[in-house]
Design a protein around this motif. Structure first.
Motif, PDB file in Angstrom:
ATOM      1  N   THR A  24       0.821  -1.090  -0.001  1.00 42.16           N
ATOM      2  CA  THR A  24       0.051   0.060  -0.039  1.00 42.16           C
ATOM      3  C   THR A  24       0.892   1.299  -0.016  1.00 42.16           C
ATOM      4  N   ASP A  27       0.385   7.556   2.311  1.00 41.50           N
ATOM      5  CA  ASP A  27      -0.243   8.933   1.868  1.00 41.50           C
ATOM      6  C   ASP A  27       1.105   9.909   1.431  1.00 41.50           C
ATOM      7  N   GLY A  28       0.694  10.772   0.310  1.00 43.05           N
ATOM      8  CA  GLY A  28       1.644  11.860  -0.043  1.00 43.05           C
ATOM      9  C   GLY A  28       2.685  11.244  -0.993  1.00 43.05           C
TER      10      GLY A  28
END
Length: 127
Positions: A24, A27-28
């Motif tokens: 996964t 974020d970012g």
């Protein structure tokens, strides 16, 4: 890339394509990142130095060690701690994928390894 000082080098990261599955994406982190660098030094096949944006450079050195080759990556002048964590974990996780491919073994999913390594480097740099 041209093997001469001053030549442009475009680096393209598509980290979701490094391993299957990729893990996964944190974020970012985008699905693709590009950077144009410049060759600062080239002594093929032993040494390559490139610029790194406006914040330093990277030197890659290859040296025979018995029946293997030692790759040393030196990233110069990274001063922002958040960038340093991502750069350190990024180089390390990419080299882990390269090593697995060269040895014919399965690499840990890239993003799983990257997140773990970023945590490891956070602990090292905090100490």
């Amino acid at each position: 890339m041209e093997e001469k000082v001053g030549a442009a080098v475009e680096l393209v990261w598509r980290n979701d394509e490094l391993t299957d599955p990729p893990g996964t994406r944190p974020d970012g982190m985008g699905d693709e990142h590009r950077m144009t660098c410049e060759v600062l030094e080239c002594d093929a096949p032993h040494r390559l130095a490139i610029s790194w944006g406006s914040t330093g450079g990277v030197t890659f050195t290859l040296r025979e060690q018995g029946d293997e080759v030692l790759l040393t990556i030196t990233h110069h002048r990274v001063t922002d701690p958040a960038v340093l964590l991502n750069v350190s974990a990024g180089w390390h996780s990419h080299v882990d994928v390269l090593e697995a491919k060269l040895r014919g073994t399965a690499a840990t999913p890239h993003w799983v390894n990257f997140v773990r390594l970023r945590g490891d480097y956070m602990g090292r740099l905090a100490g």
